[in-house]
Scaffold this active site. Structure first.
Site, PDB file in Angstrom:
ATOM      1  N   GLU A  62     -23.438   9.109 -41.692  1.00  0.00           N
ATOM      2  CA  GLU A  62     -22.694  10.097 -40.911  1.00  0.00           C
ATOM      3  C   GLU A  62     -23.222  11.491 -41.201  1.00  0.00           C
ATOM      4  OE1 GLU A  62     -18.186  11.498 -39.663  1.00  0.00           O
ATOM      5  OE2 GLU A  62     -18.489   9.620 -40.757  1.00  0.00           O
ATOM      6  N   GLU A  87     -22.551  16.415 -45.691  1.00  0.00           N
ATOM      7  CA  GLU A  87     -21.755  17.543 -45.236  1.00  0.00           C
ATOM      8  C   GLU A  87     -22.065  18.751 -46.118  1.00  0.00           C
ATOM      9  OE1 GLU A  87     -19.616  20.180 -43.631  1.00  0.00           O
ATOM     10  OE2 GLU A  87     -19.363  18.190 -42.715  1.00  0.00           O
ATOM     11  N   ASP A 136     -21.240  21.296 -34.701  1.00  0.00           N
ATOM     12  CA  ASP A 136     -21.156  22.678 -34.247  1.00  0.00           C
ATOM     13  C   ASP A 136     -21.945  22.811 -32.943  1.00  0.00           C
ATOM     14  OD1 ASP A 136     -21.408  25.482 -33.881  1.00  0.00           O
ATOM     15  OD2 ASP A 136     -21.137  25.797 -36.033  1.00  0.00           O
ATOM     16  N   LYS A 140     -24.298  29.478 -27.576  1.00  0.00           N
ATOM     17  CA  LYS A 140     -25.204  30.478 -27.013  1.00  0.00           C
ATOM     18  C   LYS A 140     -26.601  29.891 -26.851  1.00  0.00           C
ATOM     19  CE  LYS A 140     -22.684  34.434 -28.911  1.00  0.00           C
ATOM     20  NZ  LYS A 140     -22.744  35.642 -29.788  1.00  0.00           N
ATOM     21  N   ARG A 211      -9.131  15.002 -37.695  1.00  0.00           N
ATOM     22  CA  ARG A 211      -8.331  16.215 -37.572  1.00  0.00           C
ATOM     23  C   ARG A 211      -8.953  17.190 -36.580  1.00  0.00           C
ATOM     24  NH1 ARG A 211      -7.606  18.485 -43.456  1.00  0.00           N
ATOM     25  NH2 ARG A 211      -9.784  17.774 -43.557  1.00  0.00           N
ATOM     26  N   GLU A 213     -10.732  16.432 -33.918  1.00  0.00           N
ATOM     27  CA  GLU A 213     -10.469  15.954 -32.565  1.00  0.00           C
ATOM     28  C   GLU A 213      -9.019  16.222 -32.167  1.00  0.00           C
ATOM     29  OE1 GLU A 213     -10.116  11.778 -30.107  1.00  0.00           O
ATOM     30  OE2 GLU A 213     -11.474  11.851 -31.834  1.00  0.00           O
TER      31      GLU A 213
END
Length: 231
Positions: A62, A87, A136, A140, A211, A213
């Site tokens: 993941e 992460e 993320d 832009k 959380r 979502e």
């Protein structure tokens, strides 16, 4: 006019965004000091299920697990499989460590940092699943090179998945949705596992709500779920 640097996360070789939040409480710091070293992916060497867990088993990966809800759910659901979660955000890693402790998950290993550095050390064709949930979006246009859904990372994911392995991607951001579809539709190694809109509008079985979502839905965002099979 200054030209923007070209590339994608496989060539930029840096992490963007914050990596820590509020100061950790004493109990959280203890998890970092004691549990994280015990479940961390080794800093060197080939990353295989046998090296991490003592014997070969299906391996899941993941990218950016947030608070680790999805990672913990899947690891608890499939105790005979191995899970690697990456992460860079310290507070997310602490939350995931709490899940590992509370659910006694011995089949999870974590890396606090760049997921691509670990993915690169996994043998080709070794992974059964790769997950990228609500990354993320970097909405832009000048930041598009920072998106994990880019040709370089997707090619690496394809290389590391075994034939028949699955890549799952989820987002609630329409700009990222369109960008991801463009990237994936141009990739010959993946088959989109959808035949009608409900296949990507409804959460598939075995895919828990995180959380992030739930927050997206509370503010009125639609969420999309994508499953791709490695050819």
């Amino acid at each position: 006019m200054t030209a923007h640097k070209s590339g994608d996360p496989t060539t930029l070789n840096r992490l963007y965004g914050r990596q820590s939040g509020p100061k950790l409480r004493a109990g959280q710091q203890q998890l970092i000091d004691t549990l994280l070293p015990a479940v961390s992916v080794p800093e060197e060497g080939e990353v295989t299920a046998a090296n991490l867990f003592g014997y070969d088993r299906p391996l899941h990966f993941e990218i950016g697990f947030g608070g680790g809800e999805h990672l913990a759910y899947r690891a608890d659901l499939l105790p005979d499989h191995g899970f690697i979660g990456c992460e860079p955000f310290l507070n997310g890693v602490v939350t995931a460590l709490g899940h590992i402790r509370d659910q006694a998950l011995g089949n999870v290993r974590l890396h606090m940092g760049d997921a691509l550095q670990v993915l690169d050390r996994i043998p080709d064709g070794a992974l059964s699943f790769v997950y990228l949930l609500h990354p993320d979006p970097w909405p832009k246009a000048r930041h598009a090179k920072r998106r994990m859904m880019n040709p370089g990372p997707v090619a690496m994911i394809a290389k590391k998945l075994k034939p028949g392995g699955e890549f799952r991607f989820g987002t609630d951001h329409p700009v990222y949705l369109r960008w991801a579809l463009m990237v994936m539709n141009g990739h010959p190694d993946f088959e989109w596992l959808a035949s009608e809109p409900k296949d990507f509008q409804n959460r598939p079985g075995g895919w828990p709500e995180t959380r992030y979502e739930a927050k997206a839905r509370r503010i009125g965002h639609e969420v999309w779920y994508f499953r791709y099979r490695r050819n």
